[in-house]
Design a protein around this motif. Structure first.
Motif, PDB file in Angstrom:
ATOM      1  N   GLY A  36       0.793  -1.222   0.000  1.00 50.41           N
ATOM      2  CA  GLY A  36       0.000   0.000   0.000  1.00 50.41           C
ATOM      3  C   GLY A  36       0.824   1.270   0.000  1.00 50.41           C
ATOM      4  N   MET A  37       2.143   1.129  -0.069  1.00 52.23           N
ATOM      5  CA  MET A  37       3.030   2.289  -0.168  1.00 52.23           C
ATOM      6  C   MET A  37       4.319   1.831  -0.841  1.00 52.23           C
ATOM      7  SD  MET A  37       4.427   2.748   3.757  1.00 52.23           S
ATOM      8  CE  MET A  37       2.825   2.779   4.506  1.00 52.23           C
ATOM      9  N   SER A  38       5.075   2.780  -1.331  1.00 55.87           N
ATOM     10  CA  SER A  38       6.321   2.442  -2.018  1.00 55.87           C
ATOM     11  C   SER A  38       7.343   1.918  -1.011  1.00 55.87           C
ATOM     12  CB  SER A  38       6.878   3.678  -2.714  1.00 55.87           C
ATOM     13  OG  SER A  38       7.372   4.600  -1.760  1.00 55.87           O
ATOM     14  N   PRO A  39       8.352   1.190  -1.488  1.00 53.55           N
ATOM     15  CA  PRO A  39       9.398   0.720  -0.575  1.00 53.55           C
ATOM     16  C   PRO A  39      10.102   1.872   0.148  1.00 53.55           C
ATOM     17  CG  PRO A  39       9.607  -0.370  -2.700  1.00 53.55           C
ATOM     18  CD  PRO A  39       8.553   0.672  -2.842  1.00 53.55           C
ATOM     19  N   SER A  40      10.341   2.982  -0.555  1.00 56.50           N
ATOM     20  CA  SER A  40      10.994   4.145   0.070  1.00 56.50           C
ATOM     21  C   SER A  40      10.141   4.714   1.192  1.00 56.50           C
ATOM     22  CB  SER A  40      11.264   5.230  -0.967  1.00 56.50           C
ATOM     23  OG  SER A  40      12.110   4.742  -1.970  1.00 56.50           O
ATOM     24  N   ALA A  41       8.838   4.832   0.944  1.00 52.68           N
ATOM     25  CA  ALA A  41       7.933   5.354   1.971  1.00 52.68           C
ATOM     26  C   ALA A  41       7.864   4.393   3.156  1.00 52.68           C
ATOM     27  CB  ALA A  41       6.545   5.589   1.385  1.00 52.68           C
ATOM     28  N   TYR A  42       7.815   3.095   2.876  1.00 56.74           N
ATOM     29  CA  TYR A  42       7.779   2.098   3.951  1.00 56.74           C
ATOM     30  C   TYR A  42       9.034   2.193   4.803  1.00 56.74           C
ATOM     31  CZ  TYR A  42       7.267  -2.324   6.382  1.00 56.74           C
ATOM     32  OH  TYR A  42       7.156  -3.276   7.363  1.00 56.74           O
ATOM     33  N   ARG A  43      10.179   2.299   4.151  1.00 52.63           N
ATOM     34  CA  ARG A  43      11.448   2.400   4.872  1.00 52.63           C
ATOM     35  C   ARG A  43      11.480   3.661   5.724  1.00 52.63           C
ATOM     36  NH1 ARG A  43      17.096   4.148   3.150  1.00 52.63           N
ATOM     37  NH2 ARG A  43      18.412   3.030   4.603  1.00 52.63           N
ATOM     38  N   ALA A  44      11.059   4.782   5.147  1.00 54.48           N
ATOM     39  CA  ALA A  44      11.074   6.048   5.882  1.00 54.48           C
ATOM     40  C   ALA A  44      10.126   6.009   7.071  1.00 54.48           C
ATOM     41  CB  ALA A  44      10.686   7.192   4.946  1.00 54.48           C
ATOM     42  N   GLU A  45       8.993   5.346   6.906  1.00 55.37           N
ATOM     43  CA  GLU A  45       7.996   5.289   7.982  1.00 55.37           C
ATOM     44  C   GLU A  45       8.392   4.320   9.090  1.00 55.37           C
ATOM     45  OE1 GLU A  45       3.576   3.632   8.073  1.00 55.37           O
ATOM     46  OE2 GLU A  45       3.775   5.447   6.854  1.00 55.37           O
ATOM     47  N   ASN A  46       9.079   3.240   8.741  1.00 52.91           N
ATOM     48  CA  ASN A  46       9.362   2.193   9.719  1.00 52.91           C
ATOM     49  C   ASN A  46      10.790   2.166  10.243  1.00 52.91           C
ATOM     50  OD1 ASN A  46       6.845   0.407   9.925  1.00 52.91           O
ATOM     51  ND2 ASN A  46       7.044   0.841   7.749  1.00 52.91           N
ATOM     52  N   ALA A  47      11.756   2.565   9.467  1.00 53.70           N
ATOM     53  CA  ALA A  47      13.159   2.485   9.899  1.00 53.70           C
ATOM     54  C   ALA A  47      13.493   3.453  11.030  1.00 53.70           C
ATOM     55  CB  ALA A  47      14.083   2.694   8.712  1.00 53.70           C
ATOM     56  N   PRO A  48      13.049   4.717  10.984  1.00 51.23           N
ATOM     57  CA  PRO A  48      13.459   5.640  12.047  1.00 51.23           C
ATOM     58  C   PRO A  48      13.004   5.219  13.445  1.00 51.23           C
ATOM     59  CG  PRO A  48      12.569   6.854  10.199  1.00 51.23           C
ATOM     60  CD  PRO A  48      12.310   5.399   9.945  1.00 51.23           C
ATOM     61  N   ALA A  49      11.946   4.479  13.547  1.00 51.79           N
ATOM     62  CA  ALA A  49      11.440   4.081  14.864  1.00 51.79           C
ATOM     63  C   ALA A  49      12.442   3.211  15.615  1.00 51.79           C
ATOM     64  CB  ALA A  49      10.122   3.343  14.715  1.00 51.79           C
ATOM     65  N   THR A  50      13.246   2.467  14.864  1.00 47.68           N
ATOM     66  CA  THR A  50      14.193   1.566  15.526  1.00 47.68           C
ATOM     67  C   THR A  50      15.639   1.883  15.170  1.00 47.68           C
ATOM     68  OG1 THR A  50      13.996  -0.010  13.715  1.00 47.68           O
ATOM     69  CG2 THR A  50      12.535  -0.328  15.617  1.00 47.68           C
ATOM     70  N   ALA A  51      15.886   2.963  14.434  1.00 53.10           N
ATOM     71  CA  ALA A  51      17.236   3.254  13.964  1.00 53.10           C
ATOM     72  C   ALA A  51      18.224   3.464  15.097  1.00 53.10           C
ATOM     73  CB  ALA A  51      17.212   4.471  13.052  1.00 53.10           C
ATOM     74  N   GLU A  52      17.822   4.129  16.155  1.00 52.86           N
ATOM     75  CA  GLU A  52      18.740   4.424  17.246  1.00 52.86           C
ATOM     76  C   GLU A  52      18.541   3.497  18.440  1.00 52.86           C
ATOM     77  OE1 GLU A  52      18.476   8.575  18.138  1.00 52.86           O
ATOM     78  OE2 GLU A  52      18.819   9.133  16.060  1.00 52.86           O
ATOM     79  N   THR A  53      17.643   2.569  18.330  1.00 55.14           N
ATOM     80  CA  THR A  53      17.365   1.642  19.418  1.00 55.14           C
ATOM     81  C   THR A  53      18.266   0.423  19.269  1.00 55.14           C
ATOM     82  OG1 THR A  53      15.075   2.352  19.326  1.00 55.14           O
ATOM     83  CG2 THR A  53      15.526   0.357  20.556  1.00 55.14           C
ATOM     84  N   PRO A  54      18.893  -0.027  20.347  1.00 58.30           N
ATOM     85  CA  PRO A  54      19.721  -1.235  20.266  1.00 58.30           C
ATOM     86  C   PRO A  54      18.888  -2.426  19.775  1.00 58.30           C
ATOM     87  CG  PRO A  54      20.025  -0.128  22.370  1.00 58.30           C
ATOM     88  CD  PRO A  54      18.890   0.558  21.678  1.00 58.30           C
ATOM     89  N   SER A  55      19.520  -3.303  18.999  1.00 55.38           N
ATOM     90  CA  SER A  55      18.796  -4.427  18.405  1.00 55.38           C
ATOM     91  C   SER A  55      18.185  -5.351  19.455  1.00 55.38           C
ATOM     92  CB  SER A  55      19.706  -5.216  17.468  1.00 55.38           C
ATOM     93  OG  SER A  55      20.787  -5.758  18.189  1.00 55.38           O
ATOM     94  N   CYS A  56      18.819  -5.489  20.618  1.00 56.05           N
ATOM     95  CA  CYS A  56      18.252  -6.371  21.647  1.00 56.05           C
ATOM     96  C   CYS A  56      16.916  -5.832  22.153  1.00 56.05           C
ATOM     97  CB  CYS A  56      19.228  -6.574  22.791  1.00 56.05           C
ATOM     98  SG  CYS A  56      19.704  -5.053  23.642  1.00 56.05           S
ATOM     99  N   ILE A  57      16.783  -4.511  22.225  1.00 53.68           N
ATOM    100  CA  ILE A  57      15.527  -3.896  22.649  1.00 53.68           C
ATOM    101  C   ILE A  57      14.488  -4.005  21.541  1.00 53.68           C
ATOM    102  CG2 ILE A  57      14.418  -1.753  23.419  1.00 53.68           C
ATOM    103  CD1 ILE A  57      16.396  -2.966  25.447  1.00 53.68           C
ATOM    104  N   THR A  58      14.904  -3.740  20.312  1.00 54.97           N
ATOM    105  CA  THR A  58      13.985  -3.828  19.167  1.00 54.97           C
ATOM    106  C   THR A  58      13.402  -5.229  19.065  1.00 54.97           C
ATOM    107  OG1 THR A  58      15.245  -2.158  17.986  1.00 54.97           O
ATOM    108  CG2 THR A  58      13.776  -3.542  16.670  1.00 54.97           C
TER     109      THR A  58
END
Length: 149
Positions: free
Chosen positions: A107-129
């Motif tokens: 329902g959205m482009s890959p770029s839009a999906y990445r922009a919408e979903n990546a920042p939420a976990t970009a600075e969070t440690p992977s163990c927390i994510t």
């Protein structure tokens, strides 16, 4: 008496279709096409397509693309790969086809999906994510503090 051989053949075909589906799940990033899948199942491409659609409700190609898009969504959420890198990582050879199919399914482009979903976990440690995105099973209740009376 003609029912038994037909039923045996249908069960044999279903087993071959399961193997095709398992191969798609396992090798989604490889260059797969219906002809190659059919050869592996010792069926004609037309017969494979008809029987696969009848058994699973979609064509083998559609099933393959769905698996690729699901994996692409996970890679895009990670945020460390570009859309083009994700496209090729999941086995697509055309960025345009990949983007069109992604947009159709998500329902959205890959770029839009990445922009919408990546920042939420970009600075969070992977163990927390991992802990936050972990699926909850059987309505698990959060652990309560022990009651001290």
């Amino acid at each position: 008496m003609t029912g038994r051989p037909d039923e045996a053949q249908r069960l044999h075909d279903l087993a071959r279709l399961r193997r095709v589906r398992d191969r798609i799940d396992r090798e989604y990033a490889q260059p797969l096409d219906v002809e190659a899948l059919a050869r592996g199942a010792h069926m004609s491409a037309g017969h494979l397509s008809r029987e696969f659609r009848r058994a699973y409700g979609e064509s083998p190609y559609s099933y393959l693309m769905t698996r690729r898009i699901e994996r692409a969504m996970a890679l895009l959420r990670r945020g460390d790969l570009s859309v083009t890198e994700v496209c090729f990582a999941v086995g697509s050879s055309s960025l345009g086809t990949f983007s069109a199919r992604f947009s159709e399914l998500v329902g959205m482009s890959p770029s839009a999906y990445r922009a919408e979903n990546a920042p939420a976990t970009a600075e969070t440690p992977s163990c927390i994510t991992r802990q936050v995105r972990r699926p909850v099973r059987n309505r698990e209740a959060p652990a309560r503090a022990p009651h001290l009376a």
